[in-house]
Structure formats: structure tokens, C-alpha cells
Write an enzyme that holds these catalytic residues in place. Structure first.
Site, PDB file in Angstrom:
ATOM      1  N   SER A 105      21.120 -24.677  -5.488  1.00 14.13           N
ATOM      2  CA  SER A 105      20.994 -23.221  -5.371  1.00 14.13           C
ATOM      3  C   SER A 105      20.035 -22.888  -4.246  1.00 14.13           C
ATOM      4  CB  SER A 105      20.436 -22.656  -6.685  1.00 14.13           C
ATOM      5  OG  SER A 105      20.244 -21.271  -6.593  1.00 14.13           O
ATOM      6  N   ALA A 145      16.242 -17.683  -4.756  1.00 20.79           N
ATOM      7  CA  ALA A 145      14.786 -17.833  -4.854  1.00 20.79           C
ATOM      8  C   ALA A 145      14.269 -17.611  -6.277  1.00 20.79           C
ATOM      9  CB  ALA A 145      14.112 -16.861  -3.890  1.00 20.79           C
ATOM     10  N   LYS A 186      15.912 -17.994  -9.115  1.00 19.70           N
ATOM     11  CA  LYS A 186      16.359 -19.085  -9.975  1.00 19.70           C
ATOM     12  C   LYS A 186      15.490 -20.326  -9.745  1.00 19.70           C
ATOM     13  CE  LYS A 186      20.990 -18.975 -10.733  1.00 19.70           C
ATOM     14  NZ  LYS A 186      22.417 -19.286 -10.469  1.00 19.70           N
ATOM     15  N   ASP A 227      24.697 -22.255 -13.636  1.00 16.92           N
ATOM     16  CA  ASP A 227      25.508 -21.049 -13.507  1.00 16.92           C
ATOM     17  C   ASP A 227      25.188 -20.183 -14.703  1.00 16.92           C
ATOM     18  OD1 ASP A 227      27.402 -19.850 -11.614  1.00 16.92           O
ATOM     19  OD2 ASP A 227      28.648 -19.619 -13.389  1.00 16.92           O
ATOM     20  N   SER A 228      24.956 -18.929 -14.425  1.00 21.99           N
ATOM     21  CA  SER A 228      24.498 -18.069 -15.511  1.00 21.99           C
ATOM     22  C   SER A 228      24.974 -16.657 -15.283  1.00 21.99           C
ATOM     23  CB  SER A 228      22.970 -18.110 -15.593  1.00 21.99           C
ATOM     24  OG  SER A 228      22.390 -18.032 -14.310  1.00 21.99           O
ATOM     25  N   PHE A 267      14.848  -8.749 -10.945  1.00 22.36           N
ATOM     26  CA  PHE A 267      15.755  -9.892 -10.774  1.00 22.36           C
ATOM     27  C   PHE A 267      17.036  -9.610 -11.573  1.00 22.36           C
ATOM     28  CE2 PHE A 267      16.448 -14.589 -12.221  1.00 22.36           C
ATOM     29  CZ  PHE A 267      17.496 -14.724 -11.326  1.00 22.36           C
ATOM     30  N   TYR A 289      19.807  -8.420 -13.757  1.00 20.47           N
ATOM     31  CA  TYR A 289      19.943  -7.361 -14.758  1.00 20.47           C
ATOM     32  C   TYR A 289      18.694  -7.236 -15.640  1.00 20.47           C
ATOM     33  CZ  TYR A 289      24.877  -7.684 -13.468  1.00 20.47           C
ATOM     34  OH  TYR A 289      26.057  -7.681 -12.773  1.00 20.47           O
ATOM     35  N   LYS A 310       9.181 -14.226 -20.594  1.00 15.08           N
ATOM     36  CA  LYS A 310      10.620 -14.421 -20.370  1.00 15.08           C
ATOM     37  C   LYS A 310      10.990 -15.905 -20.475  1.00 15.08           C
ATOM     38  CE  LYS A 310      14.462 -13.938 -17.193  1.00 15.08           C
ATOM     39  NZ  LYS A 310      14.909 -13.786 -15.804  1.00 15.08           N
ATOM     40  N   HIS A 333      17.583 -17.669 -21.625  1.00 14.76           N
ATOM     41  CA  HIS A 333      18.782 -18.517 -21.640  1.00 14.76           C
ATOM     42  C   HIS A 333      18.556 -19.781 -20.808  1.00 14.76           C
ATOM     43  CE1 HIS A 333      18.686 -15.735 -18.372  1.00 14.76           C
ATOM     44  NE2 HIS A 333      19.784 -16.160 -17.800  1.00 14.76           N
TER      45      HIS A 333
END
Lengths: 194, 194
Positions: free
Chosen positions: B10, B13, B15, B75-76, B156, B158, B179, B184
């Protein structure tokens, strides 16, 4: 939830035994042990698809019974390079739908008759599904080649015609511990062991 | 092989920063860091497909460069129940292919106008691929609902319109540590951490 209890989405006695040996600190229950007697149709195109189908089916069943437990599903097979990866997802029912190991080995040896390039690998895909539906999955492989005849008396699946490059003998000639130390199944399990 | 070095498939930044925070004992390199500047086309139908596409592309690139390292692909996305799981795999390019977060949030709030049932969850799929091609993959989810307006200044994706049931505030109002404790991404990472 009992974190040390795992429902194995299988009734294959050999598979259950191998997983119990490797995952020894867990209590492993088979489908029979939880009263699940249906056949799960493994109609996926890949090992991963099939492992997910099995994990999800048993996960959903546990929900209906209000049982909170981790499900472990295994799909595995033998891929022969000269046969473009066959028998692959059809390893257990290569010769027929009966899943007869003797017939499967016979068919494979026949299809490789006169073929010199006999490299092959076993693949194991595991899916471990948690009560909330999250999952972890892993792949393990082990490499070798197909012998010209059966060697060794341990006749689980293709073991006695798979010469392991790690062990320098067939899986059929290896002890349980030797096989578990380098098998596709133990390599997959080692990645998701918690 | 340096087991503590991971190539993250990836250049995002945010992530990269999140994964560095969670996977703190590892040296995390981005695609730029290894000189990979191509765009990887994420044309899979599922998060898992896309994560595999990214992992495999970078894994194959490393082979050509004779670099032996572990690849981690992520992937998210956000799945909104009232929208049948949308934006899902299109989360980053919901409004357009430019991947503009402001436009994506605007579109989502518009599509949920007058809709009362606003439950949603973030999903993260990770694929960790080893130099020999074996892999482990995991899913993490975190649940909440879509607010009616932006809350919080952390923008960042949503985050500022996702009200977390675990935190009782939006991700945009949460600190990085808050967070990371329930996200997730951290839930997926926790399953494959070695």
C-alpha cells in the site's frame, strides 16, 4: 466462550487425528460429536472456497443450537505439476465419488505412467471461524514427488506414493511425528495457532 | 530472511500509519520504500480477492528483485446494511475514481437521507504472504452506525461519520489509540500476529 474448544468441520478420522496431534492443547470435537450428521457439499472451485463452505455451514449450525465455539475447517489435496495441479480439489474423489484411497492412488499412478516429471505438493487450507463470524485462514504446502509404486504401509490418502523432499522417504514410510513436523497441515496450523 | 521486516502492499499513508502503530515491533516498508510505483488494479469482487491481488503482485515483484520478505496486504471498507453492504469494496472510490474522502462521505450521507436504519460495519481483510508463497489471512470487523453529519476532525475515510458502538463516539472523535484498540484493522492484525 471456551477458547480451548474447537469444532472441526470434518468427520475424516485421519484428519481429526492429525489435527488433534498438532493442536494438542485444544479440545477438538468432530461433527459427529456435536450431532451434525449432514453431508456438506464441497462444490467450490478452490481449496479456500471449500474450506469456507465447511466453516460457514458449521458456524451457522452452531448458531441455531446456541453453541458458542470456534470452528476449524480444513480443505486439502495433492497437486501434481505434470497434471496441471490435478487431482487438486478432487483429491478425495479422484477415481469416484466414493472417496476410495486405493482407487485414487491407482488412478494417479496410471495417469503418471511413463511421465518422468513427477513433482507434486500437498496443500492445506484452514479456516478458523470465530463465534462472531470473523475468521483467520492459512495455507501450508509440502513438496515432493510421486513415486512409481506404493512405499510404506500407512495408507492415508496419497501418503504412500508421495516422496517427501523434507523427509527423504514417502509419507507412508514416515512416523506420525515425522510427517507432522513438515506436513502441509502442520504448516498451515502453525500460522494460525494462537 | 529478516522476519521482522514487512512490505506493506500500500501507499496509503493513513493505512501505513495505523499498521505501524499496531504492528510496532516490525519494520514496515511501503511500496514506495521498495521502489514499486505501479498502480495495482483492485478489480476483485470481494475484499479477500483484492487483498490477494495486492499481496501476490508485490510478492511476485519481490521475487524478480531477489528480495526475500513478508508481504502484508490490506483491503478494507465500510458496509452499510440499508445499502446491501455498499459501499463495500468500492469504499475508497464510492463517489468517483479519484478516491476523494470528502466526496465519498457526502455521497453516503446523501444515499442514507431519510433512512432510519443506519447500522454499518467496517471490514478489514489482511493477507500476509511469505517468501515461499504460503499465506495467512484474517478478517476483522467493527460495528456501529452512520451519523447524520460529520463529527470529529479526523477525516480518514469515513471515520467522522461512523459512530462506533464500542467507543460511543465516532472514529473521527476518537484518539488513535482508542480507534486502534477496537478497529477492524487491529482485530484482523491480532489474529495473524506471530
Amino acid at each position: 466462550m471456551n477458547d480451548k474448544k474447537i469444532i472441526l468441520a470434518s468427520n475424516n478420522a485421519h484428519k481429526i487425528e492429525e489435527i488433534k496431534d498438532i493442536f494438542s492443547e485444544y479440545e477438538i470435537l468432530s461433527l459427529k460429536d456435536i450431532g451434525f450428521f449432514e453431508d456438506i457439499e464441497e462444490n467450490g472451485k478452490t481449496f479456500l472456497d471449500n474450506a469456507f463452505i465447511k466453516a460457514k455451514t458449521v458456524h451457522d449450525y452452531l448458531k441455531t443450537k446456541n453453541i458458542e465455539a470456534i470452528v476449524l475447517a480444513d480443505d486439502s489435496g495433492l497437486c501434481v505439476d505434470a497434471l496441471n495441479g490435478e487431482p487438486g480439489v478432487f483429491s478425495a474423489r479422484y477415481a469416484s465419488n466414493h472417496g476410495d484411497s486405493v482407487e485414487n492412488r491407482k488412478k494417479l499412478l496410471h495417469n503418471l505412467k511413463n511421465i518422468k516429471e513427477r513433482t507434486a505438493h500437498f496443500v492445506c487450507i484452514l479456516v478458523k471461524m470465530y463465534p462472531n463470524g470473523e475468521w483467520v485462514s492459512a495455507e501450508g504446502k509440502t513438496f515432493g514427488e510421486i513415486t512409481k509404486e506404493e512405499l510404506g504401509d500407512k495408507s492415508f490418502g496419497y501418503d504412500c506414493i508421495f516422496y517427501s523432499y523434507d523427509l527423504n522417504k514417502t509419507f507412508g514410510q514416515a512416523t506420525k511425528d515425522e510427517k507432522n513436523s513438515i506436513s502441509h497441515r502442520s504448516r498451515a496450523l502453525s500460522k494460525i495457532k494462537l
